[in-house]
Design an enzyme around this catalytic site. Structure first.
Site, PDB file in Angstrom:
ATOM      1  N   HIS A  76      72.873  -1.992   2.966  1.00 38.66           N
ATOM      2  CA  HIS A  76      71.738  -1.397   2.252  1.00 38.66           C
ATOM      3  C   HIS A  76      72.091  -1.266   0.770  1.00 38.66           C
ATOM      4  O   HIS A  76      73.213  -1.582   0.371  1.00 38.66           O
ATOM      5  CB  HIS A  76      71.344  -0.053   2.862  1.00 38.66           C
ATOM      6  CG  HIS A  76      72.404   0.994   2.773  1.00 38.66           C
ATOM      7  ND1 HIS A  76      73.526   1.001   3.592  1.00 38.66           N
ATOM      8  CD2 HIS A  76      72.543   2.078   1.958  1.00 38.66           C
ATOM      9  CE1 HIS A  76      74.286   2.030   3.292  1.00 38.66           C
ATOM     10  NE2 HIS A  76      73.733   2.702   2.297  1.00 38.66           N
ATOM     11  N   ASP A 166      75.158   2.968   7.042  1.00 39.02           N
ATOM     12  CA  ASP A 166      74.643   4.340   7.027  1.00 39.02           C
ATOM     13  C   ASP A 166      73.348   4.375   7.828  1.00 39.02           C
ATOM     14  O   ASP A 166      72.486   3.521   7.642  1.00 39.02           O
ATOM     15  CB  ASP A 166      74.335   4.785   5.594  1.00 39.02           C
ATOM     16  CG  ASP A 166      75.589   4.860   4.738  1.00 39.02           C
ATOM     17  OD1 ASP A 166      76.677   4.533   5.245  1.00 39.02           O
ATOM     18  OD2 ASP A 166      75.461   5.230   3.557  1.00 39.02           O
ATOM     19  N   ASP A 198      79.025   5.335  11.236  1.00 34.25           N
ATOM     20  CA  ASP A 198      78.871   6.294  10.127  1.00 34.25           C
ATOM     21  C   ASP A 198      79.251   7.721  10.552  1.00 34.25           C
ATOM     22  O   ASP A 198      78.653   8.271  11.463  1.00 34.25           O
ATOM     23  CB  ASP A 198      77.389   6.230   9.704  1.00 34.25           C
ATOM     24  CG  ASP A 198      76.992   7.231   8.630  1.00 34.25           C
ATOM     25  OD1 ASP A 198      77.864   7.927   8.076  1.00 34.25           O
ATOM     26  OD2 ASP A 198      75.768   7.297   8.334  1.00 34.25           O
ATOM     27  N   SER A 369      68.721  14.865   5.003  1.00 30.87           N
ATOM     28  CA  SER A 369      69.832  13.918   4.902  1.00 30.87           C
ATOM     29  C   SER A 369      69.418  12.548   5.424  1.00 30.87           C
ATOM     30  O   SER A 369      68.477  12.419   6.217  1.00 30.87           O
ATOM     31  CB  SER A 369      71.019  14.445   5.699  1.00 30.87           C
ATOM     32  OG  SER A 369      72.029  13.462   5.778  1.00 30.87           O
ATOM     33  N   HIS A 371      71.744  10.720   6.984  1.00 29.89           N
ATOM     34  CA  HIS A 371      72.795  10.373   7.935  1.00 29.89           C
ATOM     35  C   HIS A 371      72.598  11.067   9.280  1.00 29.89           C
ATOM     36  O   HIS A 371      72.129  12.203   9.346  1.00 29.89           O
ATOM     37  CB  HIS A 371      74.167  10.755   7.369  1.00 29.89           C
ATOM     38  CG  HIS A 371      74.534   9.998   6.129  1.00 29.89           C
ATOM     39  ND1 HIS A 371      75.146   8.775   6.171  1.00 29.89           N
ATOM     40  CD2 HIS A 371      74.331  10.285   4.825  1.00 29.89           C
ATOM     41  CE1 HIS A 371      75.334   8.337   4.919  1.00 29.89           C
ATOM     42  NE2 HIS A 371      74.854   9.237   4.088  1.00 29.89           N
TER      43      HIS A 371
END
Lengths: 558, 558
Positions: A76, A166, A198, A369, A371
């Site tokens: 990404h 991610d 991740d 977030s 993640h």
């Protein structure tokens, strides 16, 4: 440290960055004479890296095998995954593979370095595969805080490796494009050798909230604001920008885009169809004073309190066109990046001094977030069902905790490999081992210098930063050993010279006394003189004001 | 900025620090010719204050009125309330008033500065009063993260002022000594002119947890640990230390106290009866290697990742006696102080690298705050029912939010005074106003220098820290204007000299060319030569490596 490898020997996976640290993501996949690289990220300098602009991974290992590197695959478009490309590509001019927006951001970055024409950019769509040497790489869509992120399924002669990049599992993404759990499940059913996943949010329980909630928070806050709304966000967070624009449109506000990267990234995202912003809603800074405050929404960079950003200047009441007033609202729609907390806190205090109301992630749901939290990480592990598990993209404690999580969902402890940068993970015949390590580390970029600033220079900068510098100039007659000039004392960052003349005179006298007591043969030994000057001044400064400046004696031979 | 005041005119309250910032707490109460001061705190330097050791408030206002200052009242023994005393007392040798432990810590601090014999220390017990000039000051017990903290009820000719100091309302304090709500209520019933209240935790909803919960967390964690337990806490947090000792005793662990301030503060607290530690349970570092790990508990300083602390050295595997092993447990039982997050995070990662398990406030209940949350702040407001409200002890946003909280419980908006340091709040005839402001600010302590390091020196240090320094030495014959020596180029923190000789030679040539092109009359104008050297080198460095070192041309007249 460098281990020469037997090239016919299995699959070797080597993290050159991003394992045991946040940033610098770069992973080498090597089989026989073929190498592919996943990601090529930078890191922003830590406070101890004085004067450093950015940090990139040490690519010595790849440089030594440049003829075998077949391509760089990008998961990404975040800086910690693409930011080192301008420094790495001149040495490794290989094809790049990534999705459209990722390569759009890469192209923009390469333009700044006049590298864009020289690079071979290959757009890959999710669920498409690319075959390079013995590797067949499929892109698998994942949701993240940037659009068009992908995990990679890397089919190798030793088996399939899933490299998540991610990700989070957003069940209601803004564009409706879900993390492609079906593909992960398909690979899982077929058998996966290893999962590299991740680890950023492994300390968070439950699920990470959906990006869509931020839009809902905007829709609650915007209409209530009697004055201007300023949203500070990362320019790469296309969905965040989209939601701010949509919320502005719904309550009749014009949108002002601010910040170099905000303007550039919005342009790229609009052009590629990832952002829908009607031209009519956009305004510019000169129009601002003529618009009623309740019809204005500014979307800007500067959420980390960067000193030169428009937002900081606005907060300090130092912006030409924009003066904050009571009733104005600032939304810091991004994470407090560790290390920036104090700066951001100062920014918020100044905004309150201007009379503004401030929303940020600690007091309101204006940021989520990108993640995966624990439940999503477990979901990924259960879908992929890897034989081996390697936690990546995290500090050391994150890796340890992610490995424990994997064990809780059934990966045997001995198959969870917590490694650090440079480790050679060797997969062969269904087995895995850490087979030595290769050269790795951090390369500092300072101005145009790549890697020339190392520990010695940084140590000097640190020493200079603490108590400044005192220069002592003495000229000595080469023949006679007589002092023919000086000592002159000049300092910077040590004491305030305008008020300390007396002290500096005293310093001078200390050196004079020292020189007067030296025999001519000693005076001809520069090394000895310098060492003695340092010694007496160090003692004098320590005794009189307890400071330890850099002492630089300069002896002129004349 | 300084406003001369009419001394017969009401009560004047002036914060010299701690309002709009965390730390530096110091408040002036003035009536007629009499001044008392509440607290005298320091602040630890912010990252931008390069090389500064500590920061104290500017006491110019008091220095100019030294003959009127009758005493300094101390609410509790934290550094941000007593830490500036060693610097202030030599200029203001006035009596100190405080509780036993507060003055115990003060005495220890003054000893380090050889000031202890010169100072008049007056121990006051909670519910006792001291009359000084027109002020009658009663000490009111409050719970906080240090024992023996007190609020002050200051009876003045204009009415009663309640000054809370730092407080929380712990309903189950470790020593059973509750925040004395009865006394606050009594003053409230009698009528209170103004409340000055702690704003630190105004952004936290609900109630702050009881200190006792930390003890319960210790009792859960300690017996589960197969190896050593290391608890890192602030040495002034006597109850925390007590609870760690008690938990260790309950599972048969010996206690090793580590860290200069831990050893000193524990000794003071034991001597004054605030800590109960049987001698038998204590051990020392030489005994450590001979004790089985499961019988060891170390209580230490270093919770903020201070580089020289034992804990950091243990984490870096650089401690002589103590080597961490798998099974050992480290509990960071304190707050992550803003600005230290990155350092603490690095510490935790290193501890995991050693194989230890780590508990800290972000993942476990091993720390509670010492400051009141919203419900406690409202309780204080409702008990005291002040006419005027002044939020103190907080950053600017805390003050704004605390003022809003006061309005929600019924203090009229116009009676809530959000002020900053130096503001003169004048109370007269039941009215209040901000009547100008007085000189105030921060004084930097660097080594033995008090206040001699100011903006100029800090700016130089910052500049030096970023790109280092380049010194250019040239000797010019006074008579002929000829260059008779140099240019010599010496640098520090700029480039790595061992590898950059060629570049420095090029730099030298730039200066040589410049000098060669100068007429003798120009060469005799030092200012001009210096300016030109700076100009050409600035341009050269910027073009070639984009760095901006401090350039220091030294012209020797011979």
């Amino acid at each position: 440290m460098d281990t020469e490898l037997n090239h016919s020997d299995g699959l070797r996976v080597i993290p050159l960055g991003g394992v045991g640290e946040i940033g610098l993501n770069m992973m080498v996949y090597e089989h026989g004479d073929d190498i592919i690289v996943v990601d090529c990220g930078l890191m922003f300098p830590e406070p101890s890296m004085l004067g450093i602009d950015i940090v990139i991974p040490d690519i010595t290992y790849l440089r030594d095998r440049a003829d075998r590197v077949r391509g760089i695959f990008l998961t990404h478009g975040h800086e910690d995954h693409i930011g080192a490309l301008p420094y790495v590509l001149p040495e490794l001019p290989v094809p790049l593979y990534g999705t459209a927006l990722t390569l759009g951001f890469v192209r923009e970055k390469l333009k700044e370095f006049d590298l864009d024409s020289a690079v071979d950019l290959n757009v890959v769509k999710p669920r498409e595969s690319v075959t390079v040497g013995p590797f067949k790489v499929e892109f698998i869509r994942v949701s993240h805080s940037i659009v068009d992120g992908c995990a990679l399924a890397i089919r190798t002669p030793e088996g399939v490796v899933i490299h998540t990049g991610d990700f989070k599992v957003d069940q209601t993404p803004v564009d409706g494009e879900l993390t492609d759990l079906v593909s992960f499940a398909r690979y899982g059913a077929g058998g996966v050798l290893a999962l590299f996943s991740d680890s950023t949010n492994v300390e968070r329980e439950g699920y990470t909230l959906s990006e869509r909630l931020v839009g809902e928070a905007f829709d609650e806050i915007f209409p209530r604001c009697p004055g201007r709304v300023i949203v500070a966000a990362f320019s790469s967070n296309v969905h965040r920008v989209q939601q701010a624009v949509d919320a502005a449109a719904r309550c009749g506000r014009k949108v002002l885009l601010n910040g170099r990267s905000m303007v550039a990234n919005v342009a790229i995202a609009r052009q590629l169809g990832y952002l829908r912003i009607p031209d009519e809603i956009l305004t510019d800074v000169r129009e601002m004073p003529h618009l009623p405050p309740e019809q204005v929404c500014m979307i800007t960079t500067g959420s980390q309190g960067e000193p030169m950003s428009a937002l900081t200047r606005i907060a300090m009441d130092d912006h030409k066109q924009i003066k904050l007033e009571a009733g104005d609202t600032v939304i810091l729609s991004s994470r407090f990046i560790p290390g920036n907390e104090k700066t951001i806190s100062d920014l918020i205090n100044h905004l309150y001094r201007r009379g503004a109301e401030v929303y940020h992630e600690k007091v309101s749901e204006v940021h989520v977030s990108g993640h995966a939290s624990q439940e999503e990480l477990k979901l990924m592990l259960n879908l992929v069902r890897p034989k081996f598990f390697v936690p990546v993209h995290g500090e050391y404690r994150h890796l340890v905790k992610h490995a424990r999580l994997a064990q809780r969902v059934g990966v045997p402890e001995e198959n969870c490999m917590v490694v650090e940068n440079g480790a050679v993970i060797r997969f062969a015949g269904g087995e895995a081992e850490v087979a030595g390590s290769v050269e790795n580390g951090r390369v500092f970029i300072d101005g145009k210098g790549i890697g020339d600033v190392g520990e010695v220079v940084l140590k000097d900068r640190k020493h200079l930063s603490e108590d400044g510098m005192v220069v002592v100039i003495i000229a000595i007659n080469q023949q006679t050993g007589e002092v023919i000039y000086g000592p002159d004392i000049v300092s910077r960052g040590f004491v305030f010279e305008d008020e300390s003349q007396e002290y500096l005179d005293e310093t001078k006298k200390i050196v004079l006394d020292l020189l007067a007591g030296m025999a001519p043969e000693v005076l001809n030994d520069w090394g000895e003189v310098k060492q003695e000057v340092r010694r007496v001044l160090r003692r004098f400064f320590n005794k009189t004001i307890e400071r330890r400046p850099v002492i630089l004696p300069l002896i002129l031979e004349m």
